[in-house]
Design a protein around this motif. Structure first.
Motif, PDB file in Angstrom:
ATOM      1  N   GLN A  92       0.841  -1.196   0.000  1.00  0.00           N
ATOM      2  CA  GLN A  92       0.000   0.000   0.000  1.00  0.00           C
ATOM      3  C   GLN A  92       0.873   1.242   0.000  1.00  0.00           C
ATOM      4  N   THR A  93       0.491   2.227  -0.768  1.00  0.00           N
ATOM      5  CA  THR A  93       1.191   3.500  -0.748  1.00  0.00           C
ATOM      6  C   THR A  93       0.492   4.432   0.235  1.00  0.00           C
ATOM      7  N   GLY A  94       1.098   5.566   0.476  1.00  0.00           N
ATOM      8  CA  GLY A  94       0.515   6.516   1.408  1.00  0.00           C
ATOM      9  C   GLY A  94      -0.774   7.109   0.879  1.00  0.00           C
ATOM     10  N   PRO A  95      -1.539   7.777   1.722  1.00  0.00           N
ATOM     11  CA  PRO A  95      -2.816   8.378   1.310  1.00  0.00           C
ATOM     12  C   PRO A  95      -2.624   9.349   0.146  1.00  0.00           C
ATOM     13  N   ARG A  96      -3.516   9.247  -0.866  1.00  0.00           N
ATOM     14  CA  ARG A  96      -3.550  10.147  -2.006  1.00  0.00           C
ATOM     15  C   ARG A  96      -2.280  10.072  -2.851  1.00  0.00           C
ATOM     16  N   GLU A  97      -1.487   8.986  -2.680  1.00  0.00           N
ATOM     17  CA  GLU A  97      -0.256   8.871  -3.443  1.00  0.00           C
ATOM     18  C   GLU A  97      -0.524   8.034  -4.687  1.00  0.00           C
ATOM     19  N   LEU A  98      -0.179   8.556  -5.859  1.00  0.00           N
ATOM     20  CA  LEU A  98      -0.398   7.865  -7.115  1.00  0.00           C
ATOM     21  C   LEU A  98       0.935   7.681  -7.823  1.00  0.00           C
ATOM     22  N   LEU A  99       1.084   6.575  -8.525  1.00  0.00           N
ATOM     23  CA  LEU A  99       2.311   6.302  -9.240  1.00  0.00           C
ATOM     24  C   LEU A  99       2.343   7.095 -10.541  1.00  0.00           C
ATOM     25  N   ALA A 100       3.542   7.474 -10.961  1.00  0.00           N
ATOM     26  CA  ALA A 100       3.700   8.211 -12.204  1.00  0.00           C
ATOM     27  C   ALA A 100       3.380   7.307 -13.384  1.00  0.00           C
ATOM     28  N   GLY A 101       2.859   7.911 -14.460  1.00  0.00           N
ATOM     29  CA  GLY A 101       2.552   7.139 -15.657  1.00  0.00           C
ATOM     30  C   GLY A 101       1.365   7.702 -16.404  1.00  0.00           C
ATOM     31  N   THR A 102       0.988   7.011 -17.484  1.00  0.00           N
ATOM     32  CA  THR A 102      -0.136   7.419 -18.326  1.00  0.00           C
ATOM     33  C   THR A 102      -1.397   6.692 -17.895  1.00  0.00           C
ATOM     34  N   TYR A 103      -2.501   7.431 -17.797  1.00  0.00           N
ATOM     35  CA  TYR A 103      -3.775   6.874 -17.358  1.00  0.00           C
ATOM     36  C   TYR A 103      -4.875   7.272 -18.344  1.00  0.00           C
ATOM     37  N   TYR A 104      -5.945   6.466 -18.359  1.00  0.00           N
ATOM     38  CA  TYR A 104      -7.122   6.751 -19.174  1.00  0.00           C
ATOM     39  C   TYR A 104      -8.353   6.739 -18.283  1.00  0.00           C
ATOM     40  N   VAL A 105      -9.301   7.611 -18.585  1.00  0.00           N
ATOM     41  CA  VAL A 105     -10.589   7.596 -17.901  1.00  0.00           C
ATOM     42  C   VAL A 105     -11.673   7.785 -18.961  1.00  0.00           C
ATOM     43  N   SER A 106     -12.704   6.918 -18.916  1.00  0.00           N
ATOM     44  CA  SER A 106     -13.812   6.997 -19.870  1.00  0.00           C
ATOM     45  C   SER A 106     -15.067   7.470 -19.155  1.00  0.00           C
ATOM     46  N   ILE A 107     -15.805   8.378 -19.782  1.00  0.00           N
ATOM     47  CA  ILE A 107     -17.000   8.976 -19.190  1.00  0.00           C
ATOM     48  C   ILE A 107     -18.198   8.640 -20.060  1.00  0.00           C
ATOM     49  N   PRO A 108     -19.175   7.854 -19.578  1.00  0.00           N
ATOM     50  CA  PRO A 108     -20.365   7.564 -20.383  1.00  0.00           C
ATOM     51  C   PRO A 108     -21.292   8.765 -20.445  1.00  0.00           C
ATOM     52  N   ALA A 109     -21.848   9.034 -21.606  1.00  0.00           N
ATOM     53  CA  ALA A 109     -22.749  10.178 -21.767  1.00  0.00           C
ATOM     54  C   ALA A 109     -23.960  10.079 -20.851  1.00  0.00           C
ATOM     55  N   ILE A 110     -24.459   8.857 -20.622  1.00  0.00           N
ATOM     56  CA  ILE A 110     -25.653   8.686 -19.787  1.00  0.00           C
ATOM     57  C   ILE A 110     -25.402   9.023 -18.327  1.00  0.00           C
ATOM     58  N   ALA A 111     -24.105   9.148 -17.939  1.00  0.00           N
ATOM     59  CA  ALA A 111     -23.788   9.509 -16.560  1.00  0.00           C
ATOM     60  C   ALA A 111     -23.637  11.009 -16.371  1.00  0.00           C
ATOM     61  N   CYS A 112     -23.703  11.777 -17.448  1.00  0.00           N
ATOM     62  CA  CYS A 112     -23.555  13.230 -17.358  1.00  0.00           C
ATOM     63  C   CYS A 112     -24.884  13.886 -16.979  1.00  0.00           C
ATOM     64  N   THR A 113     -24.817  15.127 -16.549  1.00  0.00           N
ATOM     65  CA  THR A 113     -25.986  15.822 -16.015  1.00  0.00           C
ATOM     66  C   THR A 113     -26.709  16.604 -17.106  1.00  0.00           C
ATOM     67  N   PRO A 114     -27.991  16.303 -17.341  1.00  0.00           N
ATOM     68  CA  PRO A 114     -28.749  17.058 -18.359  1.00  0.00           C
ATOM     69  C   PRO A 114     -29.082  18.455 -17.863  1.00  0.00           C
ATOM     70  N   GLN A 115     -29.144  19.387 -18.778  1.00  0.00           N
ATOM     71  CA  GLN A 115     -29.482  20.768 -18.460  1.00  0.00           C
ATOM     72  C   GLN A 115     -30.899  21.072 -18.960  1.00  0.00           C
ATOM     73  N   GLY A 116     -31.674  21.759 -18.142  1.00  0.00           N
ATOM     74  CA  GLY A 116     -33.030  22.130 -18.534  1.00  0.00           C
ATOM     75  C   GLY A 116     -33.926  20.920 -18.705  1.00  0.00           C
ATOM     76  N   THR A 117     -34.609  20.820 -19.840  1.00  0.00           N
ATOM     77  CA  THR A 117     -35.563  19.739 -20.094  1.00  0.00           C
ATOM     78  C   THR A 117     -34.937  18.602 -20.897  1.00  0.00           C
ATOM     79  N   ALA A 118     -33.622  18.550 -20.958  1.00  0.00           N
ATOM     80  CA  ALA A 118     -32.958  17.559 -21.810  1.00  0.00           C
ATOM     81  C   ALA A 118     -33.217  16.122 -21.367  1.00  0.00           C
ATOM     82  N   ALA A 119     -33.399  15.875 -20.090  1.00  0.00           N
ATOM     83  CA  ALA A 119     -33.485  14.502 -19.583  1.00  0.00           C
ATOM     84  C   ALA A 119     -34.611  13.711 -20.231  1.00  0.00           C
ATOM     85  N   ALA A 120     -35.831  14.255 -20.228  1.00  0.00           N
ATOM     86  CA  ALA A 120     -36.966  13.513 -20.764  1.00  0.00           C
ATOM     87  C   ALA A 120     -36.905  13.380 -22.274  1.00  0.00           C
TER      88      ALA A 120
END
Length: 262
Positions: A92-120
């Motif tokens: 285990q590494t210390g709190p909030r400690e991350l190893l150096a390197g390249t990372y990827y993160v994917s964000i699904p559109a359905i998890a994003c927040t709709p604005q106004g009446t977009a949801a329905a």
């Protein structure tokens, strides 16, 4: 000194050495360096004729007590307790400690927040894939669909301070000659609402194109060809996207971001 007491004292000393060494590393906040060789055996306790069966709960509890929290314990076929130092991948590494390197993160559109009446107006449903709902159907949420009204969504991009954003790509499906999906990325100071478009595209939202109808497509909203952007404290990072299509033939999937931790 009786032989069995000598064994206990040696076992205690070895276990304490492992515990103190690990505690010292954690206090310094330094991750344990990767090991190229198998973990070393630090303690071996030979079984006695009166030892509990190797498969009993009592024997497993004995393994845990003998090896402690900083080693991996096992029982050999002859009933001996074997303790090994943890491999580097389990350290285990210390709190909030991350190893150096390249990372990827994917964000699904359905998890994003709709604005106004977009949801329905933009609920995208798919079927199949082994899905079975309690009501008996096989529908599941999959995409954000477009309609004749432009709908807007926002997605938070939560990256650690100091991360270097290298590329962000939008993915979707466009079969319409009269519609599109668009997206952009920006940062905003904690005490304001004004956006800072740090991508080389500036404030121009990138788009699949109103006349494009080629089906699946993707495009960058932060190009890999430009200098990386460093995430700084005091700013919140946002990705926004919009859809519009009177033919209802545009579906948006989401984003993939690539970043580097120095």
């Amino acid at each position: 000194m009786p032989r069995h007491l000598s064994t206990v004292h040696a076992l205690t000393a070895l276990t304490a050495f492992v515990t103190l060494s690990t505690a010292s590393a954690e206090e310094r906040g330094e991750p344990v360096a990767p090991q190229a060789t198998p973990p070393a055996v630090v303690v071996t306790e030979k079984a006695s004729p009166q030892a509990a069966p190797t498969y009993s709960d009592a024997r497993m509890e004995s393994v845990a007590r003998t090896c402690g929290a900083d080693a991996i314990g096992s029982v050999t076929p002859d009933g001996s307790i074997r303790c090994q130092s943890k491999p580097a991948t389990l350290a285990q590494t210390g709190p909030r400690e991350l190893l150096a390197g390249t990372y990827y993160v994917s964000i699904p559109a359905i998890a994003c927040t709709p604005q106004g009446t977009a949801a329905a107006a933009t609920t995208g449903q798919c079927s199949g894939g082994g899905t079975l709902r309690t009501d008996g159907d096989n529908l599941f949420p999959c995409t954000v669909n477009a309609n004749a009204t432009r709908n807007t969504f926002v997605c938070g991009l939560d990256l650690p301070n100091g991360a270097q954003i290298q590329e962000v790509i939008a993915y979707g499906l466009d079969y319409s000659t009269a519609g599109y999906f668009e997206a952009a990325i920006w940062s905003t100071g904690d005490t304001t609402f004004a956006p800072t478009y740090f991508s080389s595209f500036g404030g121009t939202w990138q788009s699949s194109g109103v006349a494009f109808n080629g089906g699946f497509t993707s495009f960058p909203i932060f190009s890999a060809s430009q200098p990386a952007h460093t995430v700084t404290v005091g700013n919140r990072y946002t990705i926004g996207f919009g859809t519009r299509d009177p033919n209802a033939s545009v579906n948006f999937y989401g984003f993939r971001a690539r970043y580097f931790l120095p």
